[in-house]
Write a protein that holds these residues in place. Structure first.
Motif, PDB file in Angstrom:
ATOM      1  N   ILE A   1       0.853  -1.191   0.000  1.00  0.00           N
ATOM      2  CA  ILE A   1       0.000   0.000   0.000  1.00  0.00           C
ATOM      3  C   ILE A   1       0.885   1.236   0.000  1.00  0.00           C
ATOM      4  CG2 ILE A   1      -1.944   1.108   1.156  1.00  0.00           C
ATOM      5  CD1 ILE A   1      -2.731  -1.624   0.909  1.00  0.00           C
ATOM      6  N   PHE A   2       0.586   2.182  -0.897  1.00  0.00           N
ATOM      7  CA  PHE A   2       1.320   3.444  -0.933  1.00  0.00           C
ATOM      8  C   PHE A   2       0.325   4.586  -0.842  1.00  0.00           C
ATOM      9  CE2 PHE A   2       5.395   1.698  -2.034  1.00  0.00           C
ATOM     10  CZ  PHE A   2       5.079   0.503  -2.650  1.00  0.00           C
ATOM     11  N   THR A   3       0.682   5.628  -0.104  1.00  0.00           N
ATOM     12  CA  THR A   3      -0.238   6.767   0.020  1.00  0.00           C
ATOM     13  C   THR A   3       0.417   8.031  -0.533  1.00  0.00           C
ATOM     14  OG1 THR A   3       0.589   7.256   2.226  1.00  0.00           O
ATOM     15  CG2 THR A   3      -1.338   5.860   2.080  1.00  0.00           C
ATOM     16  N   GLU A   4      -0.425   8.898  -1.104  1.00  0.00           N
ATOM     17  CA  GLU A   4       0.046  10.169  -1.673  1.00  0.00           C
ATOM     18  C   GLU A   4      -0.771  11.280  -1.056  1.00  0.00           C
ATOM     19  OE1 GLU A   4       2.892   9.899  -4.880  1.00  0.00           O
ATOM     20  OE2 GLU A   4       1.728  11.683  -4.319  1.00  0.00           O
ATOM     21  N   PHE A   5      -0.090  12.131  -0.302  1.00  0.00           N
ATOM     22  CA  PHE A   5      -0.805  13.257   0.299  1.00  0.00           C
ATOM     23  C   PHE A   5      -0.376  14.515  -0.431  1.00  0.00           C
ATOM     24  CE2 PHE A   5      -2.824  12.155   4.460  1.00  0.00           C
ATOM     25  CZ  PHE A   5      -2.781  10.795   4.270  1.00  0.00           C
ATOM     26  N   SER A   6      -0.898  14.749  -1.613  1.00  0.00           N
ATOM     27  CA  SER A   6      -0.450  15.922  -2.352  1.00  0.00           C
ATOM     28  C   SER A   6      -1.114  17.176  -1.803  1.00  0.00           C
ATOM     29  CB  SER A   6      -0.783  15.762  -3.836  1.00  0.00           C
ATOM     30  OG  SER A   6      -2.060  16.270  -4.098  1.00  0.00           O
TER      31      SER A   6
ATOM     32  N   VAL B   1       1.865   8.481   7.123  1.00  0.00           N
ATOM     33  CA  VAL B   1       2.449   7.181   7.443  1.00  0.00           C
ATOM     34  C   VAL B   1       1.466   6.346   8.252  1.00  0.00           C
ATOM     35  CG1 VAL B   1       4.286   6.030   8.711  1.00  0.00           C
ATOM     36  CG2 VAL B   1       4.807   8.029   7.331  1.00  0.00           C
ATOM     37  N   GLU B   2       0.780   7.014   9.195  1.00  0.00           N
ATOM     38  CA  GLU B   2      -0.176   6.284  10.029  1.00  0.00           C
ATOM     39  C   GLU B   2      -1.325   5.731   9.188  1.00  0.00           C
ATOM     40  OE1 GLU B   2      -1.675   8.630  13.204  1.00  0.00           O
ATOM     41  OE2 GLU B   2      -2.868   6.993  14.023  1.00  0.00           O
ATOM     42  N   LEU B   3      -1.798   6.536   8.274  1.00  0.00           N
ATOM     43  CA  LEU B   3      -2.900   6.087   7.434  1.00  0.00           C
ATOM     44  C   LEU B   3      -2.490   4.887   6.597  1.00  0.00           C
ATOM     45  CD1 LEU B   3      -5.469   8.141   5.622  1.00  0.00           C
ATOM     46  CD2 LEU B   3      -4.161   6.627   4.214  1.00  0.00           C
ATOM     47  N   GLY B   4      -1.305   4.968   5.994  1.00  0.00           N
ATOM     48  CA  GLY B   4      -0.837   3.845   5.190  1.00  0.00           C
ATOM     49  C   GLY B   4      -0.714   2.590   6.027  1.00  0.00           C
ATOM     50  N   ARG B   5      -0.246   2.761   7.254  1.00  0.00           N
ATOM     51  CA  ARG B   5      -0.028   1.611   8.120  1.00  0.00           C
ATOM     52  C   ARG B   5      -1.345   0.964   8.552  1.00  0.00           C
ATOM     53  NH1 ARG B   5       1.586  -2.358   8.952  1.00  0.00           N
ATOM     54  NH2 ARG B   5       2.319  -3.202  10.902  1.00  0.00           N
ATOM     55  N   ILE B   6      -2.352   1.792   8.845  1.00  0.00           N
ATOM     56  CA  ILE B   6      -3.638   1.243   9.278  1.00  0.00           C
ATOM     57  C   ILE B   6      -4.250   0.421   8.147  1.00  0.00           C
ATOM     58  CG2 ILE B   6      -5.987   1.822   9.959  1.00  0.00           C
ATOM     59  CD1 ILE B   6      -4.927   4.283  11.306  1.00  0.00           C
ATOM     60  N   ILE B   7      -4.210   0.967   6.928  1.00  0.00           N
ATOM     61  CA  ILE B   7      -4.813   0.257   5.810  1.00  0.00           C
ATOM     62  C   ILE B   7      -4.019  -1.008   5.500  1.00  0.00           C
ATOM     63  CG2 ILE B   7      -5.391   0.436   3.366  1.00  0.00           C
ATOM     64  CD1 ILE B   7      -5.894   3.350   3.830  1.00  0.00           C
ATOM     65  N   ASP B   8      -2.715  -0.900   5.609  1.00  0.00           N
ATOM     66  CA  ASP B   8      -1.864  -2.051   5.354  1.00  0.00           C
ATOM     67  C   ASP B   8      -2.171  -3.179   6.327  1.00  0.00           C
ATOM     68  OD1 ASP B   8       1.299  -3.158   5.948  1.00  0.00           O
ATOM     69  OD2 ASP B   8       0.549  -3.026   3.895  1.00  0.00           O
ATOM     70  N   ARG B   9      -2.309  -2.824   7.589  1.00  0.00           N
ATOM     71  CA  ARG B   9      -2.599  -3.839   8.586  1.00  0.00           C
ATOM     72  C   ARG B   9      -3.949  -4.475   8.335  1.00  0.00           C
ATOM     73  NH1 ARG B   9      -2.755  -1.741  14.249  1.00  0.00           N
ATOM     74  NH2 ARG B   9      -1.785   0.070  13.318  1.00  0.00           N
ATOM     75  N   GLY B  10      -4.915  -3.648   7.987  1.00  0.00           N
ATOM     76  CA  GLY B  10      -6.254  -4.182   7.785  1.00  0.00           C
ATOM     77  C   GLY B  10      -6.324  -5.110   6.585  1.00  0.00           C
ATOM     78  N   LEU B  11      -5.627  -4.753   5.500  1.00  0.00           N
ATOM     79  CA  LEU B  11      -5.770  -5.543   4.275  1.00  0.00           C
ATOM     80  C   LEU B  11      -4.770  -6.679   4.174  1.00  0.00           C
ATOM     81  CD1 LEU B  11      -6.375  -2.865   1.535  1.00  0.00           C
ATOM     82  CD2 LEU B  11      -7.981  -4.498   2.429  1.00  0.00           C
TER      83      LEU B  11
END
Lengths: 512, 252
Positions: A80-85, A102-112
């Motif tokens: 999972i990669f996140t872009e906060f432009s 980073v936190e958002l990417g990590r939460i989604i990564d853990r969930g999926l």
């Protein structure tokens, strides 16, 4: 309007908290209401835009063939990669991802990923050598609060709608990977076991007031937050509470119960949206006969899109059935069935192919292919991994040509059931190839005019570029356009004598 | 002799009406449209926001409707946008961000922060300075708003009286477009405020910078009023009536 991020007066901040104490929210919602949700599937498979109130998130899924991790040789990977432009919020700075990103990417990564929602073992192509590596890119288009929930939904919807090209293992040594282009074989979806939904709560006061799905202004004022990733079966995949005001255990339990209920309704919404998209996608790929088109146009005045599609399916199944072109509509393997069973299975198969796959409807004059959803600029080379896994093309083989001719003539002559023929004399590994070719020959035989004399060399086939005999369109096109002449004296009695041993064939074998 | 204009761009040929007023008053203009030819009128004009003098003609630089005020002979263009550009005599709702020795710095939503002198309040003396904290909301008037300098504000009217200016206590502030803010201050009273006022008691302070302050004794009232106003931007008067009635019913 402030232009340098959100500027909130103390009046606003105090009011928001005071309102929440009275169980009111500034946009008129109740404390445990989600904002309006819209899921929009974009043109390309695996691209989804989710709108939760004014928050907008885009998720794009892409797949690539790579080498697996050494300790997980038979599993693919998901990243999972996140872009906060800065497009999403003036407070986002370009460059290094902020803590929130980073936190958002990590939460989604853990969930999926860690909950094994996406099946990674099915992504393996060659154990230890080649696997599919799936990548999810999440772009924040507009931040108006609760990015986690919106981004998670977008990622899920994108994974559900993503289709990767189908690939088979073949080649001389059975170690080469052939990636089939979407026109040849329908791309296949990912296997997803369950849908983990992220549900976020914000805490106010001393942690004793919670609201669901905070918007931007509420986030500015909240004391803390908790994100619970849970699926519709009530299984908790992840819980994230990072800092903020302390909350009692009973409050957390309350949030968990509410999250379970919300996850169920959210899963329903998501599944429904995906289903509608699937139907639309199948519809787009079918090109219908002009006569059929008139009937469908009258039917399409029905407002409900799902109903409309059901009406169309019934119509087409009735119309296509009597046509001779039935043969080409199903896979080659079905042609080896006897005629009676053929007719029975027609209707279900037509319905099936219409719902699940794009049907290669009718004969060549009925279907010329819809617009390829992959577009013109899709190159297959990026899909290939290291040089050792490059796909190969099947070379044109004189042996194959010969056998095809023989089979075609045999079918024409006696209407011999292809299955009986192939099972008699030929060794196992070659049987499947031959039956495939015979089936293609049967198609060919039925397609062309019956005036073929036995003496004249029938039109030889030019095999499709990628060695895939299941694609009837290719063989049809090949059969009717090209002709190859070969001398009469080539070994012909292969199938009937039984005395000769099966020839060893090089180059075009396919691994079983 | 008046020549009829063929299109908006050909004002020079169109000339002006018999009274010397631009024929485009209350018409929608696009940037670049010539509004008035200065040769055809010898009165002294005041060119307001959204207009620019270019040699002998006056051009529009913003999209919007052309407005004219006879008393001051002033033309200006009114458009609706989210970004606020300060103009003199605008009343705005500012949020305090900083305190300097001689002034308060307020965020009024424009390209630059506004400065409010500490003595620009009614009855303010060196000993008696108003006590404003960071984050406080203030209702003020723009005194000076030049394109190249920071706007200056004041919490008194021209005569030195407070006239409703000053810090705003309590209540709630929400953002809207400049067009909606102007609409809320226009006469006749917009239907949304009328209908709301019949059943609820509340007070509002409208800032032309796109900020509206609402206050009422009950929290529910404030929420209803703020949502009703925000919804009403693009509705016709009848639709506003219906929308507000529905909101009031739902909140009962």
């Amino acid at each position: 309007m402030s232009h340098a991020g959100l500027r909130m007066s103390t009046n606003e901040k105090e009011f928001i908290v005071a309102a929440i104490r009275e169980e009111q929210r500034i946009d008129g919602r109740t404390p445990f209401d989600y904002r309006r949700l819209q899921i929009k599937f974009l043109k390309e498979d695996g691209s989804v835009e989710v709108q939760l109130g004014q928050t907008r998130v885009l998720a794009v899924v892409k797949g690539e063939i790579t080498q697996p991790y050494p300790d997980r040789g038979n599993e693919g990977s998901l990243a999972i990669f996140t872009e906060f432009s800065p497009m999403g919020d003036p407070a986002f700075e370009p460059g290094r991802p902020s803590e929130m990103a980073v936190e958002l990417g990590r939460i989604i990564d853990r969930g999926l990923r860690e909950s094994r929602a996406v099946d990674t073992e099915s992504l393996c192509i060659l154990s230890g050598r080649s696997v599919w590596s799936i990548r999810v890119d999440i772009h924040i288009l507009d931040n108006y609060g609760n990015l986690v929930d919106a981004a998670n939904l977008a990622a899920l919807a994108a994974l559900l709608s993503y289709r990767r090209p189908e690939c088979t293992v073949g080649g001389d040594d059975g170690q080469q990977i052939i990636v089939h282009p979407p026109e040849v074989r329908e791309p296949v979806g990912l296997i997803i076991h369950h849908l983990p939904i992220a549900v976020t709560f914000a805490f106010f006061g001393d942690g004793n007031f919670q609201v669901l799905d905070p918007n931007l202004k509420e986030e500015e004022v909240m004391g803390g937050r908790i994100t619970i990733t849970i699926n519709s079966q009530g299984e908790i995949c992840a819980v994230q509470k990072g800092g903020g005001v302390g909350v009692s255990a009973s409050e957390v339990m309350r949030c968990l119960r509410i999250a379970a209920a919300k996850a169920q309704s959210m899963t329903e919404t998501l599944k429904k949206a995906v289903e509608i998209h699937e139907i639309e996608r199948a519809q787009r790929k079918i090109r219908r006969h002009p006569n059929l088109q008139n009937q469908i146009d009258t039917a399409s005045s029905v407002p409900n899109p799902i109903k409309k599609i059901e009406v169309e399916m019934e119509e087409t199944s009735e119309d296509i059935e009597p046509k001779q072109a039935l043969d080409t509509e199903r896979g080659i393997k079905d042609l080896s069935m006897s005629d009676s069973s053929r007719m029975k299975s027609t209707e279900t198969e037509v319905a099936e192919t219409l719902t699940e796959k794009p049907s290669r409807a009718g004969g060549r004059d009925l279907f010329a292919g819809g617009e390829s959803a992959w577009g013109d600029d899709v190159k297959l080379t990026p899909l290939k991994g290291s040089p050792g896994t490059r796909s190969t093309l099947f070379p044109l083989d004189s042996d194959a040509l010969v056998e095809f001719d023989v089979a075609a003539r045999a079918v024409l002559r006696g209407g011999v059931s292809s299955q009986r023929m192939s099972s008699k004399l030929v060794s196992e590994p070659l049987q499947r190839q031959i039956s495939d070719q015979i089936a293609a020959a049967a198609v060919y035989a039925n397609q062309t005019s019956p005036l073929i004399s036995e003496d004249a060399r029938p039109l030889g086939p030019i095999f499709p570029r990628v060695g895939d005999m299941d694609s009837t369109e290719e063989s049809d096109a090949a059969l009717e356009t090209k002709s190859v002449s070969q001398p009469e004296g080539t070994p012909v009695n292969f199938y009937f004598s039984g005395k000769k041993k099966p020839k060893k064939r090089g180059g075009s074998g396919r691994q079983d | 002799m008046k020549v009829e204009g063929t299109d908006d761009g050909a004002v020079a040929a169109a000339g002006v009406g018999p009274t010397g007023v631009s024929p485009f008053v209350s018409k929608v203009l696009a940037p670049g449209d010539i509004v008035l030819d200065l040769n055809s009128t010898n009165k002294v004009l005041r060119v307001g926001s959204g207009l620019r003098q270019d040699g002998d003609s006056i051009l529009a630089t913003k999209a919007g409707k052309l407005r004219f005020q006879k008393q001051s002979n002033k033309y200006w263009v009114e458009g609706s946008q989210k970004r606020y550009i300060p103009n003199v005599e605008d009343t705005v709702v500012g949020i305090m961000v900083d305190r300097r020795s001689e002034m308060f710095i307020l965020d009024i939503g424009g390209p630059a922060f506004g400065s409010l002198p500490i003595l620009a309040f009614e009855g303010a003396t060196r000993r008696n300075i108003p006590n404003l904290q960071i984050g406080a909301a203030v209702y003020a008037r723009v005194v000076n708003a030049h394109r190249d300098s920071d706007p200056e504000l004041s919490c008194t009217d021209a005569a030195g009286k407070s006239a409703g200016f000053g810090p705003l206590k309590g209540g709630f502030i929400f953002d809207c477009s400049t067009g909606l803010a102007r609409g809320l201050l226009s006469k006749p009273t917009p239907p949304v405020l009328e209908v709301l006022g019949k059943s609820l008691s509340f007070e509002i302070a409208v800032g032309l910078n796109g900020r509206v302050w609402v206050n009422a004794p009950k929290v529910a009232t404030i929420i209803t009023v703020s949502n009703a106003i925000q919804n009403a931007e693009f509705l016709s008067p009848t639709q506003q009536h219906i929308m507000v009635k529905k909101l009031l019913e739902d909140s009962q």
